[in-house]
Write a protein that holds these residues in place. Structure first.
Motif, mmCIF file in Angstrom:
data_model
loop_
_atom_site.group_PDB
_atom_site.id
_atom_site.type_symbol
_atom_site.label_atom_id
_atom_site.label_comp_id
_atom_site.label_asym_id
_atom_site.label_seq_id
_atom_site.Cartn_x
_atom_site.Cartn_y
_atom_site.Cartn_z
ATOM 1 N N ARG A 193 31.450 10.832 4.459
ATOM 2 C CA ARG A 193 30.372 9.253 3.923
ATOM 3 C C ARG A 193 28.963 9.099 3.721
ATOM 4 O O ARG A 193 28.941 9.229 4.224
ATOM 5 C CB ARG A 193 31.144 8.460 5.102
ATOM 6 N N LEU A 194 29.397 8.158 2.385
ATOM 7 C CA LEU A 194 28.036 7.965 2.043
ATOM 8 C C LEU A 194 26.920 7.142 2.901
ATOM 9 O O LEU A 194 25.625 8.150 3.407
ATOM 10 C CB LEU A 194 27.665 7.475 1.363
ATOM 11 N N ALA A 195 27.520 6.348 3.924
ATOM 12 C CA ALA A 195 26.731 5.894 4.882
ATOM 13 C C ALA A 195 25.653 7.035 6.089
ATOM 14 O O ALA A 195 25.042 7.287 6.894
ATOM 15 C CB ALA A 195 26.756 4.828 5.513
ATOM 16 N N LYS A 196 27.177 8.377 6.454
ATOM 17 C CA LYS A 196 26.330 8.840 7.679
ATOM 18 C C LYS A 196 25.795 10.309 6.699
ATOM 19 O O LYS A 196 24.760 10.758 7.447
ATOM 20 C CB LYS A 196 28.253 9.621 7.643
ATOM 21 N N PHE A 197 26.245 9.624 5.403
ATOM 22 C CA PHE A 197 25.412 11.863 5.534
ATOM 23 C C PHE A 197 23.891 10.638 4.904
ATOM 24 O O PHE A 197 23.065 11.324 5.228
ATOM 25 C CB PHE A 197 26.073 11.519 3.378
ATOM 26 N N LEU A 198 23.020 9.567 4.710
ATOM 27 C CA LEU A 198 22.060 8.977 4.274
ATOM 28 C C LEU A 198 21.494 9.146 5.656
ATOM 29 O O LEU A 198 20.531 9.250 5.771
ATOM 30 C CB LEU A 198 22.176 7.401 3.741
ATOM 31 N N ALA A 199 22.045 8.542 6.826
ATOM 32 C CA ALA A 199 21.717 8.808 8.427
ATOM 33 C C ALA A 199 20.860 10.379 8.894
ATOM 34 O O ALA A 199 20.839 10.309 8.981
ATOM 35 C CB ALA A 199 22.776 8.559 9.121
ATOM 36 N N HIS A 200 22.103 10.988 8.611
ATOM 37 C CA HIS A 200 21.900 12.638 8.492
ATOM 38 C C HIS A 200 20.636 13.021 8.262
ATOM 39 O O HIS A 200 20.507 14.175 8.542
ATOM 40 C CB HIS A 200 23.438 13.541 8.393
ATOM 41 N N ALA A 201 20.069 12.424 6.676
ATOM 42 C CA ALA A 201 19.355 13.081 6.245
ATOM 43 C C ALA A 201 18.024 12.177 6.406
ATOM 44 O O ALA A 201 16.818 13.041 6.245
ATOM 45 C CB ALA A 201 19.199 12.969 4.925
ATOM 46 N N GLY A 202 18.037 11.107 7.739
ATOM 47 C CA GLY A 202 17.140 10.804 7.827
ATOM 48 C C GLY A 202 16.476 9.752 7.062
ATOM 49 O O GLY A 202 15.119 8.869 7.108
ATOM 50 N N VAL A 203 17.450 8.909 6.260
ATOM 51 C CA VAL A 203 16.203 7.845 5.097
ATOM 52 C C VAL A 203 16.376 7.204 6.427
ATOM 53 O O VAL A 203 16.042 5.790 5.891
ATOM 54 C CB VAL A 203 17.877 8.132 3.953
#
Length: 233
Positions: free
Chosen positions: A2-12
């Motif tokens: 999921r997009l929100a999880k992707f952003l969190a894992h990418a350190g955003v």
């Protein structure tokens, strides 16, 4: 993912903050603004944040910092005050795990893993944080210890019971897992003992130890794993 999880894992940002970024229209996928935090994406989807490419998941890193007084627990400060991120000398985007108020000192964590940060600070996961408070007022009595252990009524509601030890006539050790704004200070003041100085000595399984004021260190893989286990991450 999921997009929100992707952003969190990418350190955003943390997952919750990432959802807000998405709602504000600051996230695009393949050149198109996306408002659905559940949108499935991966490293090849062309995710951007304010027009800048978001690379996929970065290796999880966590730093321990002994925060000095006067330093704020944010990534940036509009008033020009020194921030905790400025005290960690490395090139990754990091953000603090929760906050210590500017006057307080001691252990604060910084990480590039938004999901881990969210779990470490969310009351639902009950990750304990321990503080040493030097207080004013009369000598600390048994009634004060009982009040703190049973919970204190503040303007934003009753606190959960705290673990409390009397270290001396005017020094308390308190362990809480809620993390409301200035909670320890407000609890102590409510029971007649205004805080003169406050040091966080432990966060979950991690202790401040002999880390010098203003110094930081990167946690070992084992320490990061133990933190994650404490937060069920």
């Amino acid at each position: 993912m999921r997009l929100a999880k992707f952003l969190a894992h990418a350190g955003v940002a943390s997952r919750r903050a990432s959802e807000q970024l998405i709602a504000e229209g600051r996230i695009a996928v393949g050149g198109e603004i996306v408002l659905d935090p559940a949108r499935d994406v991966d490293a090849s989807s062309g995710v951007t944040y304010d027009g800048e490419p978001v690379r996929g998941e970065e290796p999880r890193v966590v730093y321990a910092l002994h925060k000095p007084a006067g330093v704020v627990s944010t990534a940036a400060d509009t008033h020009g005050r020194r921030t905790v991120t400025e005290l960690v000398p490395q090139g990754r985007r990091l953000y603090p795990v929760g906050r210590l108020d500017a006057d307080s000192t001691g252990l604060i964590l910084l990480t590039n893993d938004g999901e881990l940060a969210n779990r470490l600070t969310h009351p639902r996961f009950e990750v304990p944080k321990t503080y040493r408070a030097t207080v004013g007022g009369p000598q600390i009595g048994d009634r004060t210890l009982r009040q703190l252990r049973e919970g204190v009524r503040l303007e934003d509601g009753m606190t959960a019971p705290a673990r409390v030890r009397r270290l001396s006539a005017h020094v308390l050790e308190l362990t809480i897992h809620e993390g409301r704004k200035r909670q320890v200070r407000r609890m102590c003041e409510e029971v007649g003992h205004p805080v003169k100085s406050l040091v966080r000595t432990q966060f979950g399984p991690l202790s401040l130890g002999d880390l010098g004021t203003g110094r930081s260190r990167r946690l070992t893989a084992r320490e990061v794993r133990e933190l994650a286990e404490a937060a069920n991450a």
